[in-house]
Design an enzyme around this catalytic site. Structure first.
Site, PDB file in Angstrom:
ATOM      1  N   ARG A 124       0.839  -1.216   0.000  1.00  0.00           N
ATOM      2  CA  ARG A 124       0.000   0.000   0.000  1.00  0.00           C
ATOM      3  C   ARG A 124       0.872   1.264   0.000  1.00  0.00           C
ATOM      4  NH1 ARG A 124      -2.679   0.811   4.458  1.00  0.00           N
ATOM      5  NH2 ARG A 124      -3.126  -1.384   4.775  1.00  0.00           N
TER       6      ARG A 124
ATOM      7  N   TYR B 243     -13.517  21.132 -12.549  1.00  0.00           N
ATOM      8  CA  TYR B 243     -13.931  19.758 -12.825  1.00  0.00           C
ATOM      9  C   TYR B 243     -15.124  19.429 -11.920  1.00  0.00           C
ATOM     10  CZ  TYR B 243     -14.154  14.772 -13.054  1.00  0.00           C
ATOM     11  OH  TYR B 243     -14.637  13.491 -13.194  1.00  0.00           O
TER      12      TYR B 243
ATOM     13  N   ASP C 220      -4.598  22.094 -10.483  1.00  0.00           N
ATOM     14  CA  ASP C 220      -4.969  20.965 -11.346  1.00  0.00           C
ATOM     15  C   ASP C 220      -4.483  21.323 -12.754  1.00  0.00           C
ATOM     16  OD1 ASP C 220      -6.186  19.173 -13.074  1.00  0.00           O
ATOM     17  OD2 ASP C 220      -8.078  19.100 -11.973  1.00  0.00           O
TER      18      ASP C 220
ATOM     19  N   LYS D 290      -5.763  11.115 -18.236  1.00  0.00           N
ATOM     20  CA  LYS D 290      -5.915  11.922 -19.461  1.00  0.00           C
ATOM     21  C   LYS D 290      -4.609  11.924 -20.262  1.00  0.00           C
ATOM     22  CE  LYS D 290      -9.751  12.786 -17.302  1.00  0.00           C
ATOM     23  NZ  LYS D 290     -10.891  11.937 -17.467  1.00  0.00           N
TER      24      LYS D 290
END
Ligand code: PLP
Length: 378
Positions: free
Chosen positions: A51, A103, A176, A201
């Site tokens: 993890r 977004y 972002d 993306k």
């Protein structure tokens, strides 16, 4: 090397690790979920469990940190996992500033779960510098979130200006930069503290990996809290996806350059079209922040644009239904071009105009893309 390598070289060779024993060109994907302790009870490799630690993930993170001129990077299982980890590293009662148009899924989360949990969120018109200044509270604003170019109106925010405001009130600035990519803009060098990407993306670019990324300027206490959020909540990327992401990133510079060129040609072509009310693209001289975009984005203005149709929502939905080459799908940044009636995705309270179609320009021949849009608008 006599000088620092250029991004194209670093990406193409993807910081291939030094592995003299196998002489491999492509690094192996490490899929182990746990690591053996040394006999004296230590973990000398620094790896204990899957993890928090994975060599394939770390390798892709190093490449991203290098590209963004950052000091460390973290990969997540999606862009939303990366973005929400930043806010979850704050404390209930902290004040944050975010754009009115951003977004949509993150805006909805901030309005709902994040506010329920105790964050105080001010949504401001981020293109209006005064409104950011007015919203900033010296005693309690802990974070300013911006997205530039912003989805789906493609407004540009002046990163340097907002970084100054953040610094004055002691807040972190997080950008972002999904649409700009490290090829066009390096937010950390303009004063941001953290840069975020939906790596789903452009970074991956092939519409086959969900991933998110954060890169920091400084590995301070706030960054450590974000590392802890990822480690404890487990919003990690799988090692196989980290390796796939690395493969996609090796052509990032080529894809971004091509998408930028085609997007500009398409924006210019349709700007005066009889069916179109407005083309929203920072590369157009008519864009209100074109001059800022030329300063803040190097080598292009991105592969995303929106068109607004004169005959409203119905005409927009009909045009999207008529395309043959463009794919009617949400998302962006892949090699294939996508078209989307954005308000249909965002639902009732969207600030997005109903007549707007969002276009993600891929790497197909630009003449084919234009011809298809022409027939759809006819
Ligand atoms: N930020 C931007 C600008 C996006 O376009 C998206 C997704 O469309 C996200 C963040 C969220 O990323 P993901 O879908 O990888 O969770």
């Amino acid at each position: 090397m006599p000088h620092p390598l250029k991004p194209a070289t670093v990406l193409a060779q993807a910081l291939t690790p030094d592995t003299p024993h196998s002489a491999e060109i492509i690094p192996a994907t490490h899929i182990s979920t746990t690591y053996e302790r040394d006999t004296d009870n230590q973990y000398r490799t620094g790896l204990s469990y899957g993890r928090p630690h994975n060599p394939s993930t770390q390798h892709t993170e190093q490449l991203l940190a290098h590209l963004e001129d950052g000091s460390d990077a973290l990969l997540f299982g999606s862009g939303m996992a990366a973005a929400t980890a930043v806010f979850q590293a704050l404390q209930p009662g902290d004040h944050v500033i975010a754009p009115q148009v951003m977004y949509w899924s993150l805006r909805n989360w901030l309005l709902g779960m994040a506010s329920d949990w105790g964050l105080i969120v001010s949504f401001v018109d981020i293109s209006d510098e005064q409104s950011i200044e007015q919203a900033a509270q010296t005693d309690n604003t802990k974070l300013i979130w911006i997205e530039t170019p912003s989805n789906p109106m493609w407004e540009i925010t002046d990163i340097r200006f907002v970084a100054n405001i953040a610094q004055q009130c002691g807040a972190k600035l997080v950008v972002d930069s999904t649409v700009s990519t490290p090829i066009l803009t390096k937010p950390l060098s303009l004063g941001a503290d953290i840069v975020m990407h939906s790596a789903t993306k452009y970074l991956n670019g092939h519409t086959d990996v969900l991933a998110g990324a954060l890169v920091c300027q400084q590995q301070d206490g706030f960054w450590q809290r974000i590392c802890d959020v990822r480690s404890h909540l487990g919003g990690i990327i799988s090692p196989r996806d980290a390796a796939m992401l690395m493969r996609g990133m090796r052509t990032l510079h080529l894809r971004v350059r091509e998408c930028c060129q085609s997007a500009l040609i398409i924006a210019q072509h349709f700007e005066q079209h009889s069916a179109i009310k407005a083309v929203l693209y920072p590369g157009l001289v008519s864009h209100p922040q074109h001059i800022l975009a030329t300063k803040q984005m190097q080598g292009g203005f991105g592969g995303m644009l929106s068109i607004r149709l004169k005959n409203g929502e119905d005409a927009a939905i009909k045009a999207a239904a008529k395309v043959k080459l463009w794919k009617r799908a949400t998302s962006l940044g892949g090699v294939e071009s996508l078209i989307e009636h954005r308000a249909s995705v965002e639902g009732e309270n969207t600030p997005v105009p109903l007549d707007l179609l969002r276009l993600s320009v891929g790497v197909e021949d630009v003449d084919d893309l234009i011809a298809d849009l022409e027939q759809a608008l006819s």
